[in-house]
Design an enzyme around this catalytic site. Sequence first.
Site, PDB file in Angstrom:
ATOM      1  N   SER A 152      64.025  31.603 -17.760  1.00 30.95           N
ATOM      2  CA  SER A 152      64.316  31.107 -19.164  1.00 30.95           C
ATOM      3  C   SER A 152      65.032  31.831 -19.726  1.00 30.95           C
ATOM      4  O   SER A 152      66.007  32.865 -19.222  1.00 30.95           O
ATOM      5  CB  SER A 152      62.793  31.874 -19.300  1.00 30.95           C
ATOM      6  OG  SER A 152      62.704  31.643 -20.744  1.00 30.95           O
TER       7      SER A 152
ATOM      8  N   GLY B  78      67.207  39.165 -12.235  1.00 28.24           N
ATOM      9  CA  GLY B  78      68.998  40.178 -12.870  1.00 28.24           C
ATOM     10  C   GLY B  78      69.867  40.373 -12.717  1.00 28.24           C
ATOM     11  O   GLY B  78      69.731  40.598 -11.248  1.00 28.24           O
TER      12      GLY B  78
ATOM     13  N   CYS C  86      60.483  40.247 -24.168  1.00 32.73           N
ATOM     14  CA  CYS C  86      61.995  39.864 -24.530  1.00 32.73           C
ATOM     15  C   CYS C  86      61.806  41.732 -25.201  1.00 32.73           C
ATOM     16  O   CYS C  86      61.017  42.054 -26.151  1.00 32.73           O
ATOM     17  CB  CYS C  86      61.582  38.832 -25.191  1.00 32.73           C
ATOM     18  SG  CYS C  86      62.686  38.515 -26.347  1.00 32.73           S
TER      19      CYS C  86
ATOM     20  N   GLY D 112      66.150  35.801 -30.265  1.00 36.40           N
ATOM     21  CA  GLY D 112      64.732  35.934 -31.266  1.00 36.40           C
ATOM     22  C   GLY D 112      63.963  35.318 -31.231  1.00 36.40           C
ATOM     23  O   GLY D 112      63.039  34.445 -31.674  1.00 36.40           O
TER      24      GLY D 112
HETATM   25  O1  RRO Z   1      64.828  34.812 -27.238  1.00 33.88           O
HETATM   26  C1  RRO Z   1      65.344  35.961 -26.866  1.00 33.88           C
HETATM   27  O2  RRO Z   1      66.118  36.835 -26.739  1.00 33.88           O
HETATM   28  C2  RRO Z   1      65.083  36.886 -25.431  1.00 33.88           C
HETATM   29  C3  RRO Z   1      64.228  36.319 -25.214  1.00 33.88           C
HETATM   30 BR1  RRO Z   1      62.424  34.881 -25.262  1.00 33.88          BR
HETATM   31  C4  RRO Z   1      64.009  37.029 -23.041  1.00 33.88           C
HETATM   32  O3  RRO Z   1      63.110  37.356 -22.731  1.00 33.88           O
HETATM   33  N1  RRO Z   1      64.555  37.756 -23.256  1.00 33.88           N
HETATM   34  C5  RRO Z   1      66.170  38.077 -23.704  1.00 33.88           C
HETATM   35  O4  RRO Z   1      67.145  38.244 -23.676  1.00 33.88           O
HETATM   36  N2  RRO Z   1      66.440  37.214 -25.321  1.00 33.88           N
END
Ligand code: RRO
Length: 306
Positions: A20, A242, A127, A71
């Site tokens: 993601s 990771g 997150c 974010g």
């Molecule tokens: O959007 C983000 O800041 C973010 C998400 Br959703 C996440 O799951 N992991 C990350 O490192 N950044």
Amino acid sequence: MTTRIELAGIEMKNPMLLASGILDETPATLKRMARNEVGAVVTKSIGPVPRDGNVSPVLLEVPSGLLNSMGLPNPGIDDFVEEFPGQQEIGVPVVLSIFAGTAKEFASIAKETTKVDISAIELNLSCPNATGLGQEIGQDPERITDITKQVKAESNVPVFVKLTPNITDIRPLAMAAQDGGADAIVAINTLKGMAIDARARMPILGNKFGGLSGPAIKPVALRMVYEICSQEGFDTPVIGCGGASTAVDIIEFILAGATAVEVGTAVYDRGVEVFKKLQFELDTFLEEEGIEDINTLRGQALGGGN
Ligand code: RRO
């Protein structure tokens, strides 16, 4: 010789998923990854309503990795449901990543996801970049169990739970997800970090802190997958995530007990054709080692060591 795997009932041509947050915001970019031999793709995390994300800068290259403080920018679940063409059109199984602030909100998004053709939902309980969301919920095992249960009750596809590494011991989080009925665990999300500009004498990221990804965190992710898979009574499939950027990295996660591996920052480092390259490298590894089926490697390093 085969790299085909089955993950929570999903048939994949190889054990690799696009993680993601990287090139996964539009059907066009997802299709592009599908054409490049990825086993499945995970979308950018989608929440209950549209969200702009944090103030810039939100991305920084650091030695052996990336720091992001995006974010959770996203169009909201209603827009997603309206615009998503279905996974047939994408060409590989699609996992929809979702986030919310409460179990009730998670369940209501999960209900909406039954209107689209996807293979699984991934719950973002990890997150590091937003107040009241992600890891702030996902550091509490009871909330993990509750959210997973409520999402399971509303959804019609397997549910994956993505865990945070920003905790002393990840094992109770994995067990809590299993207790809630998770069909797979994703370990891990990014490690919370920061960067400071020595001359400006201030934090570089607009949000001060960010999530560290890339090769820098691979040993941590590998250790956590190994710990989760070594737990007595734990038998839920694990997806390693990771810092994997070579086929050997992917094999290491599988030896630590993972069924599949998500790859994110390597797309940034090695280009959009990274999965094609990784498929070739995986085939070469199996051939050189005389291994017929990649599945036979799963968990082989568990219990070993000098
Ligand atoms: O959007 C983000 O800041 C973010 C998400 Br959703 C996440 O799951 N992991 C990350 O490192 N950044």
